[in-house]
Design an enzyme around this catalytic site. Structure first.
Site, mmCIF file in Angstrom:
data_model
loop_
_atom_site.group_PDB
_atom_site.id
_atom_site.type_symbol
_atom_site.label_atom_id
_atom_site.label_comp_id
_atom_site.label_asym_id
_atom_site.label_seq_id
_atom_site.Cartn_x
_atom_site.Cartn_y
_atom_site.Cartn_z
ATOM 1 N N HIS A 329 13.936 45.647 -73.460
ATOM 2 C CA HIS A 329 13.720 45.415 -72.121
ATOM 3 C C HIS A 329 14.985 46.153 -71.450
ATOM 4 C CE1 HIS A 329 14.430 43.096 -68.097
ATOM 5 N NE2 HIS A 329 13.086 43.629 -68.042
ATOM 6 N N HIS A 376 18.584 50.355 -62.832
ATOM 7 C CA HIS A 376 17.817 49.228 -62.407
ATOM 8 C C HIS A 376 17.708 49.414 -60.783
ATOM 9 C CE1 HIS A 376 16.718 44.725 -62.967
ATOM 10 N NE2 HIS A 376 15.548 45.460 -62.335
#
Length: 726
Positions: A329, A376
């Site tokens: 992830h 991110h």
């Protein structure tokens, strides 16, 4: 084991690596050169070690070596020093440099550049060392082999005069032991035991070390068992009539097939005595001493894992949905989810560790070159270039495993930058990229997914895909140069053209519906929140914010202060991945097509095996509680991906076992965090050659079987077992 098993953990070490070669070693930490190091590899393949004139011997443990690289120039900041080193050999410095990358986790990597005299030597050593790494089997050697490894390390870490310092030995056994006691044990064995003494390597044999080990760390547990088997007497040996019932009743797994794994008998026990007993008189009497008993219990025959399953032993010709797939992830992050550093190196390390599904969160780059980035988004994390990541994936995807790799895109890019992404995948990955479905396995309802064996050394893209008719028309227009690149105008029309509009992964603390179409491709609007800079010149404001972010990235690795993180979290709003897909990228998606999950009944009715869905851990837990049998059945046919909930800003992990129990294939974890969950994941996927694919049990693959992971009733054909560890 009832049957004798020989654990072949060693990879043959080429003779030229054992003989050694001379390299210059650059120390990046101190910025100094250690010239003329004789570098070797021991015959067991435990260590890469080196020594130069007037210096102590140093070692790198091969089981901790993650990668060997060629063509990575050492980081020498002084141009004069660089030039001096470069002229010392034949060929460019970067291609004469072999770099050893090692570490105990995937984040803290030590780089050891070794500079050869010529390009041929560096190439030969690169190829030889690459053969020895990674060696997953070497992590499962028995206690006796581990002792030989510790002994050898002490013998290699000699002082400048080529002798073993006593202080090296005291450091090895320092935990819970006083120096005085350790030095006395050395003296008892007739070895030098003074604090400043040194030992000749020839005098420090393994048998001496083994005896020394038992003085320092006596195995009272084995002694107690030996005495128990002797009925509490002080007899110094065990007989065959005593050993046979012990092996059958306490060493043998009663669930084993009696034909494949026969019971111990006199012949087998005699074989054990002949192998592990060192006293010739005891061997003649068919006795096993305490020492022989200890050697047997510390051997490969008593491994806690199935050593024969560390090679690829599973059927790799089942559909992809029938396997657990080692998955990561937010692969790019090396730390926290907010304010963390993004790193290309994380992709290398994750793939080299055996991971087969990595995640790429793609955003528009805003600098002059308009290069797509990975970060991110809106979380103050640093950026890396998409093309650098694809290059790293190409170089490391098939070093540890030949099985297919899945690139899970979370795509926030404009169409222009999506086209760049697609071209980088095509140009850099080349034939590795699976751009079209296999001829015999078309994308049709009811058609099974291809097996791993048919996808060896192939890379699949997981990204939203346009409906076939929309993709075909858009691609034709694009190839003719008639399609405009105006995202704002096209978003309205493209939304309905995406197959099953897909939920993007939630961001930290997201409670919003992420399916709303968006044209937001800016990864860092949070800079305006974290930097309270206000001038009368908007361009100057933006420049200051950008400079501030770059300075934070350079100085702190993107880490936020507690105040900055709280402010950012309170203002955080996740925007779903784009539904405005470039047809050129869309056409590259085949067997991993994410769709919005609309229910198990809808998925079963459609019966499209190449459609898959992602669930955060909370949503996944909900289905486990309410529709677990339906989830198990879904996973027999299609793939699902589980990922951490957004609140795990510290990059912690959930326990993957509960989702494996329901047959979820891609249970994605934060690989940068070596917590219990990650250790469980690494241990599980060590089996089957660390190839990243594990075949699910029969009852979790067959459509005619029903499995409830929460049911206490036994599964047909499966004998339950209870394991306790002391």
């Amino acid at each position: 084991m009832a049957k004798q098993f020989e654990f072949q953990w060693q990879i043959p070490v080429p003779e030229y690596l054992q003989n050694g070669a001379t390299f210059d070693r650059w120390d990046e930490e101190s910025g100094t050169l250690e010239p003329k190091c004789l570098v070797k590899v021991d015959e067991n393949g435990f260590f890469i070690y080196w020594k130069s004139e007037g210096r102590e011997g140093q070692v790198r443990e091969i089981s901790q070596v993650n990668d060997i690289r060629l063509g990575l120039a050492p980081k020498i900041n002084d141009p004069k020093t660089y030039a001096e080193i470069e002229v010392k050999g034949n060929g460019s410095l970067e291609w004469r440099t072999v770099t050893i990358c090692s570490g105990l986790d995937l984040v803290n990597i030590t780089y050891t550049p070794l500079i050869a005299a010529d390009v041929d030597t560096s190439r030969e050593w690169f190829e030889g060392l690459r053969q020895l790494t990674p060696n997953t089997k070497a992590n499962n050697i028995c206690p006796m082999t581990s002792l030989k490894k510790h002994w050898l390390k002490l013998c290699l870490m000699v002082n400048p005069s080529g002798k073993i310092p006593v202080r090296s030995i005291t450091r090895t056994f320092a935990s819970g032991r006083t120096e005085k006691m350790i030095m006395q044990c050395l003296k008892d064995l007739g070895l030098p035991g003074g604090k400043c003494d040194e030992i000749e390597p020839a005098d420090f044999t393994f048998e001496k070390f083994y005896e020394f080990y038992h003085k320092i760390c006596p195995r009272t547990d084995i002694e107690d068992l030996f005495k128990e088997l002797n009925g509490g007497t002080n007899r110094t040996y065990l007989t065959i009539p005593q050993l046979v019932p012990f092996f059958n009743d306490r060493q043998r797994d009663p669930r084993l097939n009696e034909i494949l794994f026969p019971y111990y008998n006199r012949k087998r026990v005699l074989q054990i005595i002949n192998t592990y007993e060192k006293d010739l008189d005891y061997i003649k009497q068919e006795w096993l001493s305490l020492d022989g008993f200890c050697r047997y219990l510390m051997s490969d025959e008593n491994a806690p894992v199935f050593l024969d399953r560390l090679d690829i032993y599973m059927d790799m010709d089942q559909p992809l949905s029938h396997y657990y797939i080692n998955s990561s992830h937010n692969t790019y992050l090396s730390g926290r989810q907010f304010g963390g550093r993004s790193s290309v190196e994380m992709y290398r390390q994750t793939l080299l560790a055996g991971c087969r599904c990595v995640e790429l969160d793609c955003w528009d780059g805003t600098r002059e070159d308009q290069e797509p980035i990975i970060t991110h988004g809106k979380a103050m994390c640093t950026d890396i270039l998409f093309k650098d990541v694809i290059q790293a994936i190409k170089e490391t995807a098939f070093v540890t495993s030949q099985m297919p790799v899945i690139l899970s895109f979370e795509n926030h890019c404009s169409k222009a930058q999506q086209y760049k992404m697609a071209k980088y995948c095509e140009d850099i990955l080349g034939d590795l990229l699976l751009k079209r479905p296999l001829e015999l396995i078309p994308l049709e309802p009811g058609m099974y997914l291809p097996p791993p064996n048919q996808l060896q050394q192939r890379i699949l893209i997981k990204n939203k895909r346009l409906k076939p008719e929309v993709e075909k028309r858009s691609l034709e227009l694009f190839m003719k140069g008639q399609q405009e690149q105006n995202d704002d105008l096209e978003i309205v029309f493209d939304v309905s053209g995406v197959v099953g509009n897909v939920d993007g992964e939630e961001g930290p603390l997201n409670d919003l519906d992420p399916t709303t179409p968006n044209i937001d491709t800016d990864a860092h609007p949070e800079l305006k929140l974290c930097q309270s800079i206000d001038t009368n010149d908007p361009d100057e404001d933006e420049k200051k914010r950008s400079d501030s972010f770059e300075k934070k990235e350079e100085d702190e690795g993107g880490n936020l202060t507690a105040e900055e993180e709280i402010a950012l979290m309170s203002n955080y709003k996740y925007i779903g991945a784009t539904t405005n897909i470039h047809p050129y990228l869309s056409a590259m998606v085949n067997y991993a097509q994410p769709v919005k999950f609309q229910g198990f009944d809808v998925a079963e009715e459609r019966n499209v095996h190449y459609h898959m869905s992602s669930f955060n851990e909370n949503t996944g837990l909900g289905y486990l509680k309410t529709q677990v049998i339906e989830l198990v059945n879904y996973n027999k046919r299609q793939m699902s991906r589980i990922y951490p909930r957004g609140g795990r800003v510290d990059s912690s992990n959930y326990l993957p076992q509960i989702f494996w129990n329901a047959g979820c294939q891609m249970v994605a974890l934060n690989f940068q965090t070596p917590d219990l969950a990650m250790q469980l994941n690494q241990g599980k996927f060590e089996y089957n050659g660390n190839c990243g694919y594990l075949l699910k049990p029969d009852f979790m693959r067959r459509p005619d079987r029903t499995f409830d992971p929460f049911s206490e009733s036994p599964v047909d054909g499966i004998i339950p077992a209870h394991c306790s560890v002391q």
